[in-house]
Design a protein around this motif. Sequence first.
Motif, short mmCIF file in Angstrom:
data_model
loop_
_atom_site.label_atom_id
_atom_site.label_comp_id
_atom_site.label_asym_id
_atom_site.label_seq_id
_atom_site.Cartn_x
_atom_site.Cartn_y
_atom_site.Cartn_z
N LEU A 48 0.73 -1.11 0.59
CA LEU A 48 0.05 0.07 -0.06
C LEU A 48 0.80 1.02 -0.53
CD1 LEU A 48 -2.67 0.94 -0.22
CD2 LEU A 48 -2.63 1.12 2.28
N HIS A 49 0.28 1.89 -1.14
CA HIS A 49 1.26 3.07 -1.36
C HIS A 49 3.22 3.20 -0.90
CE1 HIS A 49 1.98 7.78 -0.73
NE2 HIS A 49 2.52 7.33 0.81
N GLY A 50 2.82 1.95 -1.65
CA GLY A 50 4.72 1.77 -2.23
C GLY A 50 5.56 0.84 -1.21
N LEU A 51 4.84 0.55 -0.39
CA LEU A 51 5.09 0.15 0.84
C LEU A 51 5.28 -1.59 1.01
CD1 LEU A 51 4.71 2.77 3.55
CD2 LEU A 51 6.95 2.24 2.06
N PRO A 52 5.75 -2.21 1.63
CA PRO A 52 4.71 -3.39 2.13
C PRO A 52 4.42 -3.85 3.02
CG PRO A 52 7.64 -3.24 2.75
CD PRO A 52 7.27 -2.20 1.95
N ALA A 53 3.24 -4.39 3.13
CA ALA A 53 2.54 -4.65 3.50
C ALA A 53 3.25 -5.22 5.04
CB ALA A 53 1.40 -5.06 3.84
N PHE A 54 2.61 -5.04 6.41
CA PHE A 54 3.37 -6.19 6.95
C PHE A 54 2.55 -5.90 8.31
CE2 PHE A 54 5.17 -5.81 11.69
CZ PHE A 54 6.28 -7.02 12.04
N ASP A 55 2.12 -7.58 8.78
CA ASP A 55 1.24 -7.72 9.92
C ASP A 55 1.33 -7.71 11.65
OD1 ASP A 55 -0.90 -9.11 8.78
OD2 ASP A 55 0.85 -10.41 7.78
N PHE A 56 0.55 -6.37 12.21
CA PHE A 56 1.37 -6.52 13.42
C PHE A 56 0.72 -7.38 14.44
CE2 PHE A 56 0.12 -4.35 17.80
CZ PHE A 56 0.81 -3.95 17.83
N PRO A 57 2.39 -7.85 14.62
CA PRO A 57 1.50 -9.14 15.70
C PRO A 57 0.62 -9.41 16.18
CG PRO A 57 3.70 -8.35 16.06
CD PRO A 57 3.15 -7.11 15.11
N ASN A 58 0.00 -10.48 16.60
CA ASN A 58 -0.30 -10.81 18.10
C ASN A 58 0.14 -10.74 19.20
OD1 ASN A 58 0.08 -13.53 18.40
ND2 ASN A 58 -0.74 -14.16 16.33
N SER A 110 6.28 -14.28 19.20
CA SER A 110 7.23 -14.22 20.31
C SER A 110 7.71 -13.23 19.90
CB SER A 110 8.42 -15.51 19.92
OG SER A 110 8.19 -15.48 18.59
N GLY A 111 8.91 -12.11 20.56
CA GLY A 111 9.11 -11.18 20.04
C GLY A 111 9.92 -10.58 19.13
N GLY A 112 10.89 -10.04 19.03
CA GLY A 112 11.67 -9.92 17.77
C GLY A 112 10.97 -8.46 17.10
N ALA A 113 12.07 -7.90 16.59
CA ALA A 113 12.21 -6.96 16.53
C ALA A 113 11.63 -6.19 15.16
CB ALA A 113 12.88 -5.77 16.00
N LEU A 114 10.01 -4.64 15.36
CA LEU A 114 9.56 -4.65 14.42
C LEU A 114 10.16 -3.38 13.97
CD1 LEU A 114 6.72 -3.89 16.87
CD2 LEU A 114 6.91 -5.75 15.27
N PRO A 115 10.22 -3.74 12.14
CA PRO A 115 10.21 -2.21 11.24
C PRO A 115 9.71 -0.94 11.88
CG PRO A 115 8.38 -3.47 10.74
CD PRO A 115 8.12 -3.93 11.99
N ASP A 116 11.16 -0.46 10.94
CA ASP A 116 10.65 1.41 11.78
C ASP A 116 9.27 1.57 11.10
OD1 ASP A 116 13.32 1.57 12.46
OD2 ASP A 116 14.68 2.15 10.70
N GLU A 137 0.19 1.99 20.98
CA GLU A 137 1.55 1.80 22.15
C GLU A 137 2.60 1.40 21.84
OE1 GLU A 137 -0.09 -0.45 25.59
OE2 GLU A 137 -2.59 1.36 25.84
N THR A 138 2.95 0.58 21.19
CA THR A 138 4.22 0.22 20.60
C THR A 138 5.01 1.22 19.07
OG1 THR A 138 3.11 -2.07 21.28
CG2 THR A 138 5.32 -1.65 19.92
#
Length: 157
Positions: free
Chosen positions: A9-19, A23-29, A58-59
Amino acid sequence: MMVTHLDTLHGLPAFDFPNPSASGGALPDADAVAWRISVESYADDAEHFTDAWARFVETVDLSAIQALIIGQWGKLYEADSSSIVELIVGQQERLTSLRALFLADITQEQQEISWIQQSDVTPILAAFPRLVELGIRGGTELQFPPGRTCLSAPFDH
C-alpha cells in the motif's frame, strides 16, 4: 478472481502487526511498511480489535506511519466499521504522516464481501486531508461524501 490480502500500500510492503502471543522480535521502522492491524474473530481466545489497536498505538511511532491497513475487526456481519473509523480519527493528532489507508483488507475466506458492514467514512477524510490513497472493501451501508473539484490558477510559464 480470488481476493487476497494486500501485499503493498502506498508503495510500502504490508506488515502484519503481531498478535499478543507472537514471540518477540524487532518491529520494522514505522515508516518502512504499511501496517496491517487485524484480529481473528472466530478463535476461542480471539483478541478484540480495540485491544489490538491499543497495543499498536502504544508500540509503534504513529507520527511516522505513512500507510495503514485495517483487516478483520470482528464478526463483520454483526459490527460495522464505525468504531474503527472512530479509533483512527481519534489518533489524528499522532498520525501526522498518514497518506494511505485501506479499510477492510478481508479475503473471501474470512468474510463474503457483501457481508462487510461499512459506515460513514467522512470523518476520516475530514481528519486526514493529506490522504492520497483511500481503499475500502465492501459497500454495505458505506457512506462517502460526494467528490469536489479543486480549482487552481494556471501555471506561469
